[in-house]
Design a protein around this motif. Structure first.
Motif, PDB file in Angstrom:
ATOM      1  N   LYS A   1       1.050  -1.127   0.001  1.00  0.00           N
ATOM      2  CA  LYS A   1       0.057   0.145   0.074  1.00  0.00           C
ATOM      3  C   LYS A   1       0.878   1.242   0.097  1.00  0.00           C
ATOM      4  N   VAL A   2       0.757   1.978  -1.114  1.00  0.00           N
ATOM      5  CA  VAL A   2       1.504   3.295  -1.169  1.00  0.00           C
ATOM      6  C   VAL A   2       0.787   4.276  -0.823  1.00  0.00           C
ATOM      7  N   PHE A   3       1.435   5.337   0.049  1.00  0.00           N
ATOM      8  CA  PHE A   3       0.649   6.560   0.542  1.00  0.00           C
ATOM      9  C   PHE A   3       1.210   7.834  -0.055  1.00  0.00           C
ATOM     10  N   GLY A   4       0.280   8.690  -0.156  1.00  0.00           N
ATOM     11  CA  GLY A   4       0.662   9.836  -0.594  1.00  0.00           C
ATOM     12  C   GLY A   4       1.298  10.712   0.657  1.00  0.00           C
ATOM     13  N   SER A   5       1.904  11.726   0.189  1.00  0.00           N
ATOM     14  CA  SER A   5       2.653  12.811   1.444  1.00  0.00           C
ATOM     15  C   SER A   5       1.574  13.548   2.345  1.00  0.00           C
ATOM     16  N   GLY A   6       0.263  13.590   1.873  1.00  0.00           N
ATOM     17  CA  GLY A   6      -0.864  13.808   2.842  1.00  0.00           C
ATOM     18  C   GLY A   6      -1.071  15.398   2.810  1.00  0.00           C
ATOM     19  N   THR A   7      -2.147  16.046   3.165  1.00  0.00           N
ATOM     20  CA  THR A   7      -2.688  17.302   2.805  1.00  0.00           C
ATOM     21  C   THR A   7      -3.179  17.677   4.470  1.00  0.00           C
ATOM     22  N   LYS A   8      -2.427  18.651   4.870  1.00  0.00           N
ATOM     23  CA  LYS A   8      -3.075  19.019   6.240  1.00  0.00           C
ATOM     24  C   LYS A   8      -4.245  20.057   6.093  1.00  0.00           C
ATOM     25  N   LEU A   9      -5.196  19.692   6.817  1.00  0.00           N
ATOM     26  CA  LEU A   9      -6.502  20.756   6.763  1.00  0.00           C
ATOM     27  C   LEU A   9      -6.657  21.324   8.213  1.00  0.00           C
ATOM     28  N   ILE A  10      -6.590  22.723   8.005  1.00  0.00           N
ATOM     29  CA  ILE A  10      -6.800  23.403   9.268  1.00  0.00           C
ATOM     30  C   ILE A  10      -7.998  24.219   9.165  1.00  0.00           C
ATOM     31  N   VAL A  11      -8.953  23.978  10.338  1.00  0.00           N
ATOM     32  CA  VAL A  11     -10.158  24.801  10.331  1.00  0.00           C
ATOM     33  C   VAL A  11      -9.916  25.876  11.316  1.00  0.00           C
ATOM     34  N   SER A  12     -10.230  26.962  11.010  1.00  0.00           N
ATOM     35  CA  SER A  12      -9.727  28.220  11.731  1.00  0.00           C
ATOM     36  C   SER A  12     -10.596  29.404  11.398  1.00  0.00           C
ATOM     37  N   GLU A  13     -11.082  30.379  12.203  1.00  0.00           N
ATOM     38  CA  GLU A  13     -11.578  31.626  11.878  1.00  0.00           C
ATOM     39  C   GLU A  13     -10.731  32.798  11.604  1.00  0.00           C
ATOM     40  N   LYS A  14      -9.571  32.354  11.857  1.00  0.00           N
ATOM     41  CA  LYS A  14      -8.470  33.327  11.525  1.00  0.00           C
ATOM     42  C   LYS A  14      -8.163  33.209   9.934  1.00  0.00           C
ATOM     43  N   ALA A  15      -7.891  34.601   9.451  1.00  0.00           N
ATOM     44  CA  ALA A  15      -7.585  34.543   8.068  1.00  0.00           C
ATOM     45  C   ALA A  15      -6.135  34.134   7.604  1.00  0.00           C
ATOM     46  N   SER A  16      -5.885  33.578   6.685  1.00  0.00           N
ATOM     47  CA  SER A  16      -4.637  33.094   6.416  1.00  0.00           C
ATOM     48  C   SER A  16      -3.614  34.645   6.009  1.00  0.00           C
ATOM     49  N   SER A  17      -2.127  34.661   6.340  1.00  0.00           N
ATOM     50  CA  SER A  17      -1.544  35.634   5.952  1.00  0.00           C
ATOM     51  C   SER A  17      -0.061  35.268   5.500  1.00  0.00           C
ATOM     52  N   PRO A  18       0.475  35.901   4.717  1.00  0.00           N
ATOM     53  CA  PRO A  18       1.700  35.622   3.942  1.00  0.00           C
ATOM     54  C   PRO A  18       2.867  35.981   5.016  1.00  0.00           C
ATOM     55  N   PRO A  19       3.969  35.380   4.864  1.00  0.00           N
ATOM     56  CA  PRO A  19       5.163  35.839   5.685  1.00  0.00           C
ATOM     57  C   PRO A  19       5.532  37.312   5.742  1.00  0.00           C
ATOM     58  N   ALA A  20       5.679  37.891   6.960  1.00  0.00           N
ATOM     59  CA  ALA A  20       5.913  39.351   6.859  1.00  0.00           C
ATOM     60  C   ALA A  20       7.310  39.637   6.613  1.00  0.00           C
ATOM     61  N   ASN A  21       8.141  38.858   6.929  1.00  0.00           N
ATOM     62  CA  ASN A  21       9.587  38.901   6.755  1.00  0.00           C
ATOM     63  C   ASN A  21      10.282  37.534   6.443  1.00  0.00           C
ATOM     64  N   SER A  22      11.107  37.832   5.585  1.00  0.00           N
ATOM     65  CA  SER A  22      12.163  36.776   5.252  1.00  0.00           C
ATOM     66  C   SER A  22      13.585  37.055   4.767  1.00  0.00           C
ATOM     67  N   GLU A  23      14.398  36.404   5.447  1.00  0.00           N
ATOM     68  CA  GLU A  23      15.943  36.827   5.102  1.00  0.00           C
ATOM     69  C   GLU A  23      16.895  35.953   5.181  1.00  0.00           C
ATOM     70  N   ILE A  24      18.037  35.818   4.643  1.00  0.00           N
ATOM     71  CA  ILE A  24      19.105  34.864   4.978  1.00  0.00           C
ATOM     72  C   ILE A  24      20.169  35.384   5.673  1.00  0.00           C
ATOM     73  N   LEU A  25      20.402  34.805   6.760  1.00  0.00           N
ATOM     74  CA  LEU A  25      21.702  35.099   7.632  1.00  0.00           C
ATOM     75  C   LEU A  25      23.011  34.042   7.290  1.00  0.00           C
ATOM     76  N   GLN A  26      24.017  34.715   7.378  1.00  0.00           N
ATOM     77  CA  GLN A  26      25.378  34.135   6.960  1.00  0.00           C
ATOM     78  C   GLN A  26      26.378  33.756   8.074  1.00  0.00           C
ATOM     79  N   LYS A  27      27.012  32.879   8.366  1.00  0.00           N
ATOM     80  CA  LYS A  27      27.823  32.938   9.368  1.00  0.00           C
ATOM     81  C   LYS A  27      29.085  32.036   8.725  1.00  0.00           C
ATOM     82  N   LYS A  28      30.292  32.642   8.885  1.00  0.00           N
ATOM     83  CA  LYS A  28      31.388  31.792   8.370  1.00  0.00           C
ATOM     84  C   LYS A  28      32.122  31.207   9.665  1.00  0.00           C
TER      85      LYS A  28
END
Length: 247
Positions: free
Chosen positions: A77-104
């Motif tokens: 039996k082969v399964f798919g990766s799955g889909t998560k369903l979230i039930v909420s009254e809160k509206a979805s929102s995109p990321p407010a910030n995204s960045e890449i930090l570098q450390k040598k």
């Protein structure tokens, strides 16, 4: 025959229904009129629709089918990766910030891709170069929730050898509200140790990596202090010796 499974968090998966011959058979305990299944054998698709969603529907849904093993003849039996369903009254929102930090550090560079303040928590983060997805030396963290707001953040990091320092890598994320790609050459930010560790300490499984830098710094400071103490001790010994000689 396509099977659909429902798995609530912390519980075992249970079969919701199976779809065969353009007909869906719903398991007892579920309201059959709330589930619609459509199959397309040409496009190899099977779509499950849930009507009048309620909080109890929140779960991860998996499709599955029996696949015959080419050698043994047994079915797996082969399964798919799955889909998560979230039930909420809160509206979805995109990321407010995204960045890449570098450390040598010594002969390698670590890039930390930080994506902050999005909802819901479901997000996919991948690293790529100009040709394909990069999976070696990549650690993908789990999302964590902000203490004040009902928003989530995530961090993922890529470690590359020093000879690849001029190579361009991309941190890509996919959220239901937004998809974006950050470049290590265009949007990278060299983080101080304090800033890097502050980011890292938000991620439980990154603490050890941060402690390496902290330990290195403390080792250098300790060695310096020991050197000063030994120098002062030698100076005191020299002064005491001179005092007794001249006395």
């Amino acid at each position: 025959i396509i099977h659909w499974y429902k798995q609530k968090e912390g519980e075992a998966p249970e079969r919701l229904l199976f779809f065969s011959g353009r007909k869906a058979t719903v398991e007892s305990g579920f309201q059959a009129n709330r589930y619609i299944v459509e199959g397309n054998s040409v496009q190899k698709q099977c779509v499950l629709t849930i009507k009048d969603v309620i909080p109890d529907d929140a779960a991860t849904y998996y499709c599955a089918y029996w696949d015959p093993h080419s050698v043994s003849g047994y079915y797996n039996k082969v399964f798919g990766s799955g889909t998560k369903l979230i039930v909420s009254e809160k509206a979805s929102s995109p990321p407010a910030n995204s960045e890449i930090l570098q450390k040598k550090h010594e002969n390698q560079t670590t890039y930390v891709c930080l994506i902050e303040k999005f909802y819901p928590e479901v997000i996919r983060v991948t690293w790529t170069d100009d040709e394909k997805e990069v999976t070696d030396n990549v650690v993908k963290g789990d999302t964590w929730q902000s203490a004040k707001d009902d928003e989530y953040s995530i961090a993922s990091w890529l470690t590359v050898p020093a000879e690849n320092k001029d190579k361009k890598y991309y941190c890509k994320y996919e959220h239901e509200e937004k998809q974006d790609s950050l470049s290590t050459q265009d949007s990278v930010k060299t983080a101080s140790q304090e800033e890097y560790c502050r980011t890292v300490f938000n991620r439980g499984n990154l603490i050890l990596f941060c402690l390496i830098f902290v330990t290195d710094q403390l080792t250098h400071r300790t060695a310096y202090l020991v050197y000063i103490i030994l120098l002062l001790k030698s100076s005191m010994y020299y002064l005491i010796l001179l005092f007794f000689i001249y006395k």
